[in-house]
Write a protein that holds these residues in place. Structure first.
Motif, PDB file in Angstrom:
ATOM      1  N   UNK A 123       0.835  -1.207   0.000  1.00 35.88           N
ATOM      2  CA  UNK A 123       0.000   0.000   0.000  1.00 35.88           C
ATOM      3  C   UNK A 123       0.866   1.253   0.000  1.00 35.88           C
ATOM      4  N   UNK A 124       1.919   1.244   0.811  1.00 35.25           N
ATOM      5  CA  UNK A 124       2.821   2.397   0.858  1.00 35.25           C
ATOM      6  C   UNK A 124       3.602   2.549  -0.446  1.00 35.25           C
ATOM      7  N   UNK A 125       3.931   1.427  -1.093  1.00 32.87           N
ATOM      8  CA  UNK A 125       4.604   1.496  -2.394  1.00 32.87           C
ATOM      9  C   UNK A 125       3.683   2.134  -3.428  1.00 32.87           C
ATOM     10  N   UNK A 126       2.390   1.760  -3.385  1.00 29.77           N
ATOM     11  CA  UNK A 126       1.413   2.379  -4.288  1.00 29.77           C
ATOM     12  C   UNK A 126       1.292   3.870  -4.009  1.00 29.77           C
ATOM     13  N   UNK A 127       1.325   4.227  -2.731  1.00 31.57           N
ATOM     14  CA  UNK A 127       1.237   5.643  -2.366  1.00 31.57           C
ATOM     15  C   UNK A 127       2.459   6.413  -2.833  1.00 31.57           C
TER      16      UNK A 127
ATOM     17  N   UNK B  79      10.286   0.790   2.692  1.00 32.99           N
ATOM     18  CA  UNK B  79       9.299   0.549   1.642  1.00 32.99           C
ATOM     19  C   UNK B  79      10.004   0.411   0.292  1.00 32.99           C
ATOM     20  N   UNK B  80       9.812  -0.715  -0.364  1.00 27.83           N
ATOM     21  CA  UNK B  80      10.408  -0.943  -1.685  1.00 27.83           C
ATOM     22  C   UNK B  80       9.643  -0.154  -2.733  1.00 27.83           C
ATOM     23  N   UNK B  81      10.371   0.585  -3.560  1.00 26.09           N
ATOM     24  CA  UNK B  81       9.729   1.429  -4.573  1.00 26.09           C
ATOM     25  C   UNK B  81      10.247   1.133  -5.979  1.00 26.09           C
ATOM     26  N   UNK B  82      10.856  -0.057  -6.177  1.00 26.11           N
ATOM     27  CA  UNK B  82      11.321  -0.414  -7.506  1.00 26.11           C
ATOM     28  C   UNK B  82      10.143  -0.836  -8.381  1.00 26.11           C
ATOM     29  N   UNK B  83      10.413  -1.067  -9.667  1.00 23.65           N
ATOM     30  CA  UNK B  83       9.337  -1.369 -10.620  1.00 23.65           C
ATOM     31  C   UNK B  83       8.538  -2.607 -10.228  1.00 23.65           C
ATOM     32  N   UNK B  84       9.224  -3.655  -9.779  1.00 29.60           N
ATOM     33  CA  UNK B  84       8.515  -4.879  -9.431  1.00 29.60           C
ATOM     34  C   UNK B  84       7.617  -4.659  -8.220  1.00 29.60           C
TER      35      UNK B  84
ATOM     36  N   UNK C  80       4.530  -2.924  -9.395  1.00 27.11           N
ATOM     37  CA  UNK C  80       3.648  -3.874 -10.087  1.00 27.11           C
ATOM     38  C   UNK C  80       2.800  -4.633  -9.068  1.00 27.11           C
ATOM     39  N   UNK C  81       3.444  -5.122  -8.011  1.00 22.61           N
ATOM     40  CA  UNK C  81       2.734  -5.856  -6.976  1.00 22.61           C
ATOM     41  C   UNK C  81       1.760  -4.955  -6.217  1.00 22.61           C
ATOM     42  N   UNK C  82       2.088  -3.665  -6.151  1.00 28.06           N
ATOM     43  CA  UNK C  82       1.264  -2.716  -5.405  1.00 28.06           C
ATOM     44  C   UNK C  82       0.125  -2.130  -6.231  1.00 28.06           C
ATOM     45  N   UNK C  83       0.109  -2.412  -7.523  1.00 29.89           N
ATOM     46  CA  UNK C  83      -0.880  -1.773  -8.402  1.00 29.89           C
ATOM     47  C   UNK C  83      -2.321  -2.112  -8.016  1.00 29.89           C
ATOM     48  N   UNK C  84      -2.520  -3.226  -7.316  1.00 31.71           N
ATOM     49  CA  UNK C  84      -3.873  -3.587  -6.897  1.00 31.71           C
ATOM     50  C   UNK C  84      -4.443  -2.596  -5.886  1.00 31.71           C
ATOM     51  N   UNK C  85      -3.553  -1.802  -5.274  1.00 29.32           N
ATOM     52  CA  UNK C  85      -3.989  -0.833  -4.274  1.00 29.32           C
ATOM     53  C   UNK C  85      -4.110   0.584  -4.827  1.00 29.32           C
ATOM     54  N   UNK C  86      -3.969   0.748  -6.151  1.00 31.01           N
ATOM     55  CA  UNK C  86      -4.039   2.090  -6.725  1.00 31.01           C
ATOM     56  C   UNK C  86      -5.384   2.765  -6.450  1.00 31.01           C
TER      57      UNK C  86
END
Length: 257
Positions: free
Chosen positions: A8-12, A24-29, A32-38
């Motif tokens: 969620x924080x990566x999406x934010x 908080x990981x903010x790399x491309x992968x 991608x995993x965080x996109x469900x929380x957009x």
């Protein structure tokens, strides 16, 4: 629990300019995993916008409060999706072939189509939010920010990525959106619709669906796929269509009463 919080924080971190903890990981992968929380982040952005509007309108009047609210959203998001709208309009309006359109969209300079698109987008948001009753305006901000990010997130399900190069910042190109993630995206984006009467919510969903189909066809015709700019433009257009719907709904309700 920490894994979901991290996503969620990566999406934010991707959709806003808010600082995140170092873990908080903010790399491309991770994105991608965080996109469900957009859509959830869209819900939070819309809630912040609604809170600003509700707090300022009694002090300075709704028109000025709307302007400050819109500026606040721009500062919060870094005009992330507005940039996509401008680039898409420049590319689709200024290029004749796919390669040229994609090149224009990647250019950091903004052209006449992009400027006009941003002016029109801001004007439509300003007028629609200004003419609605305050409670309706706040509700529409929450619903449209969440719903628009849901629909933009689903574009990649129906179109391939349009660019051939790998040097880009669009994480959705790296992986398909699993069914589970689509469900989470739709649930987060659809929850605010519960604030509306069923008939109104269904009408809005129908209008959004038609707009979504139009955007898919438009992207397919111009670039045979999508880009990050196209996703941003889709979010903006869906948001604006939703605000226009609420403005018409509130006006017609007032006239009938």
């Amino acid at each position: 629990m920490k894994r979901h919080l991290g996503a969620i924080l990566a999406a934010m971190s991707f959709l806003t300019r808010l600082p995140m903890p170092s873990w908080v990981a903010c790399d491309s992968w991770a994105i991608v995993q965080a996109s469900r929380w957009f859509a959830l982040i869209g819900l939070l952005i819309g809630s912040v916008a609604a809170l600003i509007l509700l707090s300022l309108a009694p002090i300075m009047g709704q028109p000025l409060a709307v302007i400050i609210t819109l500026v606040g959203v721009i500062l919060l998001t870094g005009a992330f999706h507005e940039d996509g709208l401008a680039d898409l309009c420049d590319g689709f309006g200024g290029g004749w072939e796919k390669a040229r359109k994609l090149a224009i969209m990647k250019d950091s300079q903004i052209g006449a189509y992009g400027v006009l698109a941003l002016v029109c987008a801001f004007a439509l948001k300003l007028v629609t939010l200004g003419q609605m009753p305050l409670a309706m305006a706040a509700t529409s901000l929450i619903i449209c920010h969440a719903g628009s990010r849901t629909i933009a997130g689903l574009v990649a399900v129906y179109l391939p990525y349009a660019r051939d190069d790998s040097n880009n910042k669009t994480p959705q190109k790296d992986a398909e959106l699993p069914i589970k993630n689509r469900i989470i995206l739709c649930i987060c984006g659809g929850l605010p619709l519960l604030m509306l009467p069923i008939s109104v919510a269904m009408t809005l969903i129908g209008i959004w669906l038609l707009t979504f189909i139009y955007m898919i066809k438009l992207m397919k015709r111009h670039i045979q796929g999508y880009t990050g700019d196209a996703l941003g433009a889709t979010q903006q257009i869906i948001e604006i269509v939703g605000l226009v719907f609420f403005a018409i709904y509130s006006y017609q309700t007032t006239v009938i009463l």
